[in-house]
Design an enzyme around this catalytic site. Structure first.
Site, short mmCIF file in Angstrom:
data_model
loop_
_atom_site.label_atom_id
_atom_site.label_comp_id
_atom_site.label_asym_id
_atom_site.label_seq_id
_atom_site.Cartn_x
_atom_site.Cartn_y
_atom_site.Cartn_z
CD GLU A 103 -2.93 -1.22 2.24
OE1 GLU A 103 -2.41 -1.57 3.32
OE2 GLU A 103 -4.14 -0.96 2.12
CD GLU A 123 -3.34 -6.31 3.58
OE1 GLU A 123 -3.37 -7.04 2.57
OE2 GLU A 123 -2.78 -5.20 3.60
C1 3H9 Z 1 -1.30 -5.17 6.98
O1 3H9 Z 1 -0.33 -4.81 6.39
C2 3H9 Z 1 -2.52 -4.30 7.23
C3 3H9 Z 1 -2.55 -3.06 6.38
O2 3H9 Z 1 -3.25 -3.29 5.18
C4 3H9 Z 1 -3.30 -1.95 7.06
C5 3H9 Z 1 -2.75 -1.39 8.32
C6 3H9 Z 1 -3.54 -0.20 8.81
N1 3H9 Z 1 4.67 -8.03 11.41
O3 3H9 Z 1 7.71 -15.56 7.96
P1 3H9 Z 1 9.10 -15.49 8.46
C7 3H9 Z 1 8.14 -11.81 11.63
S1 3H9 Z 1 -1.38 -6.72 7.67
C8 3H9 Z 1 5.40 -8.47 12.44
O4 3H9 Z 1 9.59 -16.61 9.27
P2 3H9 Z 1 10.10 -15.69 5.76
C9 3H9 Z 1 7.80 -13.27 11.85
O5 3H9 Z 1 6.90 -13.43 12.93
C10 3H9 Z 1 0.18 -7.45 7.28
N2 3H9 Z 1 6.27 -9.49 12.37
O6 3H9 Z 1 10.15 -15.21 7.27
C11 3H9 Z 1 9.16 -13.87 12.12
O7 3H9 Z 1 9.50 -13.58 13.47
P3 3H9 Z 1 10.37 -14.64 14.31
C12 3H9 Z 1 0.23 -7.91 5.87
C13 3H9 Z 1 6.40 -10.09 11.19
O8 3H9 Z 1 11.33 -15.21 5.15
C14 3H9 Z 1 10.08 -13.05 11.21
O9 3H9 Z 1 9.37 -11.84 10.93
N3 3H9 Z 1 1.48 -8.61 5.64
C15 3H9 Z 1 5.66 -9.69 10.06
O10 3H9 Z 1 9.75 -17.13 5.68
C16 3H9 Z 1 10.43 -13.73 9.92
O11 3H9 Z 1 9.22 -14.13 9.28
C17 3H9 Z 1 1.61 -9.95 5.78
O12 3H9 Z 1 0.65 -10.62 6.08
C18 3H9 Z 1 4.78 -8.60 10.21
N4 3H9 Z 1 4.05 -8.14 9.17
O13 3H9 Z 1 8.84 -14.93 5.12
C19 3H9 Z 1 2.97 -10.52 5.53
N5 3H9 Z 1 5.99 -10.49 9.02
O14 3H9 Z 1 11.67 -14.75 13.60
C20 3H9 Z 1 3.39 -11.40 6.67
C21 3H9 Z 1 6.91 -11.35 9.48
O15 3H9 Z 1 10.43 -14.03 15.68
N6 3H9 Z 1 4.73 -11.96 6.52
N7 3H9 Z 1 7.16 -11.12 10.79
O16 3H9 Z 1 9.60 -15.92 14.28
C22 3H9 Z 1 5.04 -12.94 5.64
O17 3H9 Z 1 4.23 -13.38 4.84
C23 3H9 Z 1 6.44 -13.52 5.73
O18 3H9 Z 1 6.96 -13.18 6.99
C24 3H9 Z 1 7.43 -13.01 4.65
C25 3H9 Z 1 8.85 -13.54 4.98
C26 3H9 Z 1 6.98 -13.56 3.28
C27 3H9 Z 1 7.48 -11.52 4.61
#
Ligand code: 3H9
Length: 700
Positions: A103, A123
């Site tokens: 976004e 999301e």
């Molecule tokens: C949003 O954006 C709402 C908005 O539209 C509006 C707002 C007003 N936050 O997955 P991994 C941590 S909703 C906090 O193992 P990979 C994860 O817990 C969000 N922490 O790595 C982990 O911690 P730990 C929309 C996060 O390389 C570490 O990072 N976005 C977040 O296999 C490594 O993660 C999503 O839904 C976060 N957003 O994959 C994307 N993301 O090491 C969510 C990750 O302590 N994330 N962590 O266990 C993902 O899909 C994957 O993490 C990503 C990397 C593909 C990025």
């Protein structure tokens, strides 16, 4: 170095984010971007580039902040600041630009991305919708149909695909910064305008008629009872009906409704649960792992074949051992048929299929397994046979080969005892179909070494599985909890329900399939054989499994024999209720002295789910699961438990353990102590007004 840094290179301002691990938009990042954009308005730069250090562009809002009071500036304010900039801002994307991260990019005036990057709005997978303009800007750039597809399914697309969708302006093939600087230079040279997506108007005449209602209906079936997908459709529709700012207000209102919902709380819980599950409690910091570059599989049946495919798909060569050449040919043919189906569905190219098949080699002699790094035994559930196999493996495999079993309930220590290297023996419990199902239950024996456990947990990532570590007991986590669930399904059946009523009740509650349909799919003989090996105490009251046993003894083995709890059409495999089954149930009830009665659907759901939760509490107390959230991961990814309910232990927490305890007591009063004694841990937590989650937090 701070989290948001700024430097001017010539006449180009470069904003760099540095918020490991995924550059999430936590409070400091939002403040930083907001301040830098504001200050850069009056400096010598002509164009601004926003890019990130580390493995990825911004992966979204910081999900951990959603359960805390909001801190200014809000993401929408930061985004408005970017879009209102008086000089063009370019997002330069690598890794993944997800959710709020994408976004932010959409609010920039131009977007460039490495060809390897992906962008998307996932999301919905967290029970949310894009809350910072995504639902309003994507349809303006990509059109309504593409916006609905992208945002309701939540799966990111490649930069190349995003460019085709008009979401990315330039794809960069080598160095991101250099590419973005050249792009910026081009914009300066051409005096490129400030392109604000909010100013694009949607051509409403081009919107396919009835598209919003079609999506609503489709999502009602695919994601039944989920709030976020329906709200996404309403937001995209609003983008076509309302001025931009009013569309944003509607989006924010619906985002907040989703954020406060139990469904989103459950899905966010699962997001972190899945990641926590990979962590091994008590693992010594200096534990190394072993390299797994080749694998042997014993048994080329459905499981063995599926497991072989999981490794071949990850480019790891497999030796598949069968008893003779015809059995090898049969096994490889079945694997090939599965790959052909993937090719037909467009999930695999013919070249990929040929490559994967070339990695699977059939063998008949244990000596050919001498050099493999890992062996997975996947023969049928017979302890003597498994012990023989492990003794062979012990004699034939090099020192250091990990010897694993795919058993779904047998004693790992007893299997390990057939070798002289019990420290190298472990359970790797795959779920059928093994090439598709995400869960891998890693079962530690009492002598499995930390190195072997850590290697198995790491290996799961290589083959794209989600690992959960379990202790050694009958059925481990998943199948141990399935026993009381199946028991209650059987008891409801004999007491008055029909297979279809039970399946419909459980599916309406959210289970992917009902227990009777699952049993028919797996084969009723599987449970029958397992019960043969059980003690009387394990089998429980004879009325529990008499119907299941009677069906098997009549040759009704489920889908494979065309009849089980249902009758199956030989061509379409569609199920039909079978009056003969009702006769069998009634005869068994009579023989057991059970007077059948009407059973309400909510009684069925309560009995099956509360029985499972109670066993989950015992599993925690016994130390078989490391944490309650691991049990949730097992059930959602291995047993079709509805993700939007967060798994059985989260579900128990969300309705309150006091309520669960009261229900268990009521069931005990109605059906007796034997099956319904509340687990001591559950009793304690209920009386203390606590949850499984805060108990787990205290333990760690
Ligand atoms: C949003 O954006 C709402 C908005 O539209 C509006 C707002 C007003 N936050 O997955 P991994 C941590 S909703 C906090 O193992 P990979 C994860 O817990 C969000 N922490 O790595 C982990 O911690 P730990 C929309 C996060 O390389 C570490 O990072 N976005 C977040 O296999 C490594 O993660 C999503 O839904 C976060 N957003 O994959 C994307 N993301 O090491 C969510 C990750 O302590 N994330 N962590 O266990 C993902 O899909 C994957 O993490 C990503 C990397 C593909 C990025």
């Amino acid at each position: 170095m701070s989290i948001v840094n700024y430097e001017v290179i010539g006449d180009i301002g470069v904003i760099r984010l540095n918020n490991p691990p995924v550059n999430a938009l936590s409070n400091g990042v939002r403040e930083g971007i907001w301040g830098v954009i504001k200050n850069a308005q009056n400096d010598a730069s002509k164009v601004l580039i926003l890019l990130c250090d580390g493995d990825t562009f911004i992966a979204g809002a910081d999900i951990t902040e959603f359960s805390k009071p909001p801190q200014p500036p809000a993401l929408s304010e930061v985004i408005a600041e970017i879009e209102n900039s008086n000089k063009p801002v370019i997002a330069a994307i690598h890794g993944t630009a997800l959710g709020g991260g994408f976004e932010v990019a959409l609010a920039c005036h131009y977007r460039c991305a490495l060809a390897s990057a992906k962008v998307g709005l996932p999301e919905v997978k967290l029970g949310l919708l894009p809350g910072a303009g995504g639902t309003q800007r994507v349809p303006r750039l990509a059109g309504v149909t593409s916006a609905l597809e992208l945002i309701t399914n939540g799966t990111p697309v490649t930069a190349i695909k995003a460019a085709e969708m008009n979401l990315i302006d330039q794809v960069i093939n080598d160095d991101l910064l250099n590419g973005a600087l050249s792009f910026a230079r081009e914009l300066i040279d051409h005096n490129a305008p400030l392109r604000r997506v909010r100013d694009i108007s949607i051509d409403t005449t081009s919107i396919p008629k009835g598209i919003f209602d079609d999506f609503r209906k489709r999502l009602e079936i695919e994601a039944h009872s989920q709030l976020a997908p329906q709200h996404i459709v309403s937001c995209v529709e609003a983008a076509t009906l309302l001025p931009f700012d009013e569309g944003l207000t509607k989006e924010l209102d619906l985002f907040i409704e989703c954020l406060l919902s139990d469904q989103s709380a459950a899905l966010r819980h699962l997001f972190f649960a899945e990641r926590k599950a990979k962590k091994i409690q008590g693992l010594p910091k200096d534990t190394s792992t072993r390299e797994i570059n080749s694998v042997g599989i014993i048994g080329g049946g459905t499981m063995g074949g599926g497991i072989a495919m999981s490794f071949a798909n990850a480019n790891i060569p497999v030796k598949l051992l069968e008893i003779n050449q015809p059995s090898i040919e049969k096994a490889i043919k079945a694997v090939e048929n599965n790959y052909n189906l993937s090719v037909q569905k467009g999930k695999l190219t013919v070249e990929q299929k040929i490559h994967c098949l070339s990695l699977i080699k059939g063998i008949t002699d244990y000596s050919e397994l001498a050099e493999v790094d890992l062996v997975i035994e996947a023969v049928f559930e017979n302890m003597e046979l498994k012990q023989e196999i492990f003794s062979e493996l012990d004699q034939n495999c090099k020192p250091g080969t990990i010897l694993s079993t795919n058993t779904s309930f047998q004693d790992i220590d007893q299997i390990a005892a057939a070798t002289n290297r019990p420290q190298d023996v472990i359970g790797l419990h795959f779920f059928s179909p093994a090439n598709v199902m995400k869960l891998l239950e890693v079962v530690r024996g009492s002598k499995s070494s930390y190195q072997v456990i850590a290697t198995a947990m790491q290996l799961a990532k290589t083959i794209k599985k989600i690992p959960v570590l379990a202790g050694n007991c009958y059925g481990f986590i998943g199948n141990r909890m399935l026993l009381p669930y199946a028991r209650e399904a059987q008891l409801c059946l004999i007491e008055g329900a029909t297979p279809d009523q039970i399946d419909t009740a459980m599916q309406s509650w959210g289970m992917a399939m009902g227990p009777m349909a699952v049993a028919d799919l797996a084969g009723l003989d599987v449970g029958y054989k397992a019960r043969q090996g059980m003690s009387k105490a394990q089998k429980g009251d004879p009325k529990t499994f008499c119907i299941a046993d009677a069906l098997v003894e009549m040759g009704r083995l489920g889908q494979k024999s065309g009849t089980g709890y249902y009758r199956y059409d030989p061509d379409t495999r569609k199920r039909k209720n079978d009056p003969e089954v009702l006769e069998i149930i009634e005869a068994q009830a009579k023989a057991q002295g059970v007077v059948r009665r009407p059973i309400p659907n909510d009684e069925i759901v309560n009995r099956l789910i509360f029985a499972m939760i109670n066993e989950g509490a015992k599993i925690l107390e016994d130390g078989i699961a490391q944490r309650p959230s691991d049990i949730d991961v097992v059930y959602v990814y291995g047993y079709g438990f509805p993700a939007h309910r967060g798994g059985p232990m989260h579900y128990a927490d969300s309705i309150g353990l006091a309520k669960v305890y009261d229900s268990l007591c009521a069931l005990r009063n109605q059906h007796g102590e034997e099956n319904w004694t509340p687990a001591p841990l559950l009793v304690r937590l209920a009386l203390e007004g606590r949850t499984f989650t805060n108990w787990a937090n205290d333990q760690s």
